[in-house]
Write an enzyme that holds these catalytic residues in place. Sequence first.
Site, mmCIF file in Angstrom:
data_model
loop_
_atom_site.group_PDB
_atom_site.id
_atom_site.type_symbol
_atom_site.label_atom_id
_atom_site.label_comp_id
_atom_site.label_asym_id
_atom_site.label_seq_id
_atom_site.Cartn_x
_atom_site.Cartn_y
_atom_site.Cartn_z
ATOM 1 N N ASN A 1 0.792 -0.885 0.314
ATOM 2 C CA ASN A 1 0.408 0.095 0.033
ATOM 3 C C ASN A 1 0.704 1.071 0.123
ATOM 4 O OD1 ASN A 1 -1.834 2.056 0.844
ATOM 5 N ND2 ASN A 1 -2.053 1.237 2.571
ATOM 6 N N LYS B 1 0.296 4.497 0.014
ATOM 7 C CA LYS B 1 -0.361 5.476 -0.247
ATOM 8 C C LYS B 1 0.035 6.908 -0.911
ATOM 9 C CE LYS B 1 0.369 3.489 4.739
ATOM 10 N NZ LYS B 1 0.862 3.307 5.897
ATOM 11 N N HIS C 1 -9.397 1.115 4.895
ATOM 12 C CA HIS C 1 -8.475 1.658 5.511
ATOM 13 C C HIS C 1 -8.553 2.166 6.875
ATOM 14 C CE1 HIS C 1 -4.050 2.797 6.148
ATOM 15 N NE2 HIS C 1 -3.699 1.355 5.508
ATOM 16 N N GLU D 1 -7.082 4.715 7.773
ATOM 17 C CA GLU D 1 -6.830 5.796 7.597
ATOM 18 C C GLU D 1 -8.502 6.590 7.163
ATOM 19 O OE1 GLU D 1 -2.987 6.245 4.995
ATOM 20 O OE2 GLU D 1 -1.846 4.918 7.330
ATOM 21 N N GLU E 1 -5.066 -5.296 10.517
ATOM 22 C CA GLU E 1 -4.417 -4.175 10.818
ATOM 23 C C GLU E 1 -4.797 -3.342 11.976
ATOM 24 O OE1 GLU E 1 -2.620 -2.956 6.787
ATOM 25 O OE2 GLU E 1 -4.473 -2.143 7.121
ATOM 26 N N GLY F 1 2.286 2.240 10.204
ATOM 27 C CA GLY F 1 3.267 3.560 10.242
ATOM 28 C C GLY F 1 4.014 3.920 11.295
ATOM 29 N N SER G 1 3.293 -2.136 10.397
ATOM 30 C CA SER G 1 5.016 -2.171 10.720
ATOM 31 C C SER G 1 5.569 -3.290 10.127
ATOM 32 C CB SER G 1 5.241 -1.733 11.805
ATOM 33 O OG SER G 1 4.619 0.027 12.047
HETATM 34 C C1 PEP Z 1 -0.976 0.345 6.183
HETATM 35 O O1 PEP Z 1 -1.115 1.250 5.494
HETATM 36 O O2 PEP Z 1 -1.741 -0.616 5.893
HETATM 37 C C2 PEP Z 1 0.543 -0.475 6.117
HETATM 38 C C3 PEP Z 1 0.414 -1.148 7.235
HETATM 39 O O3 PEP Z 1 1.666 0.856 6.924
HETATM 40 P P1 PEP Z 1 2.824 0.168 7.468
HETATM 41 O O4 PEP Z 1 2.932 -0.637 6.710
HETATM 42 O O5 PEP Z 1 3.630 1.361 6.684
HETATM 43 O O6 PEP Z 1 2.827 0.511 9.209
#
Ligand code: PEP
Length: 251
Positions: free
Chosen positions: A10, A12, A91, A93, A163, A169, A209
Site C-alpha cells: 500500500n 498510500k 483502511h 486512515e 491491521e 506506520g 509495520s
Molecule cells: C498500511 O498502511 O496498510 C500499513 C500497514 O502501513 P505500515 O506497513 O507502514 O505500518
Amino acid sequence: MTHKYYIVGNWKMNQSLSEISTFFKDLGTLPDNKKYEAWIAPQAIHLSKVLENGIKAGAQNVSDNNTGAHTGEVSPSALIDLGAEFTLVGHSERRAIYKEDNDFINRKLRLSLEKGLKVILCCGESLEERENGMTESVVNRQIELGLQDVHEANRSDIIIAYEPVWAIGTGKTASPSQAEDVHQSIRTKLIELWNEEAAKEAAILYGGSVKPSNVAELLNQTNIDGALVGGASLKGADFRALCDAAEDQKE
Ligand code: PEP
C-alpha cells in the site's frame, strides 16, 4: 490457511513516476510459478504505470457509486477497465481521517465485487480499544457489518486485512502470537457468517509495520496468509525481500 500467500504493497500518497521506475528496477523479475501473489496499490493516477511493469495492481479506495456526478471519485468499473485487480476498502486512515463508517464501507465492498474487483477489507482496533479488551468485539463488528449482504458467489473475491491501528506506520508490530490470536478469531467469525469451507479458503492478511526482518515469523502463523505493507513496500529491494520470505515459507 489458503494455499497462496499475498504480499500487498500500500503505497498510500507516496511515490513519484521516477521513484516508481526505480522501484521496479530494484524489484527485478519475480519468478513465474511463485507461492505468493505480489500486488501493489499505488495512487490511482499511477495504476497504469504500475500495470505496465507486469505486476497486479489495485486501488487504495473506491467510490460507492459506479458512474455519474461524483466529482473526484474513482468508480469500480473504471478500475476494471484499466486492468486493476482489486481495491482496498476500510483502511484505518480512511476510517479515521475521512470518517468512513462500516455501512459506507460495505456499500463500496458490494459494488466493487459486483463489478468484478477483488476486495481487501481492512479492519483493526485502536490502542485504546485494545487496552480496554475490545479488540475482538471491534474487529468482529467491522467484519460483520463490512460483509453484510455479500452474495455467496462473491465470497472467494474477498480478502481480509487485520491491521491494528496502533501498529500502522508506528514501527510497532503486533507480535506473531498477538496477530495470530486475532486472525484466528476472524476465521471463526467467517465460519459463523459463511461456512467452514469458505472461511478456510479466505486469505487473512496482517498489516502494521511489517518489514523484511519480521515478515517470516508473521507468515509462519497458521492463520496469517500474507501481509499488507505500507512503509516497507516503497523500496523495490524491501518489497522483493518480503516476496522472497513468502516464497521461502513451508507449504
Ligand atoms: C498500511 O498502511 O496498510 C500499513 C500497514 O502501513 P505500515 O506497513 O507502514 O505500518
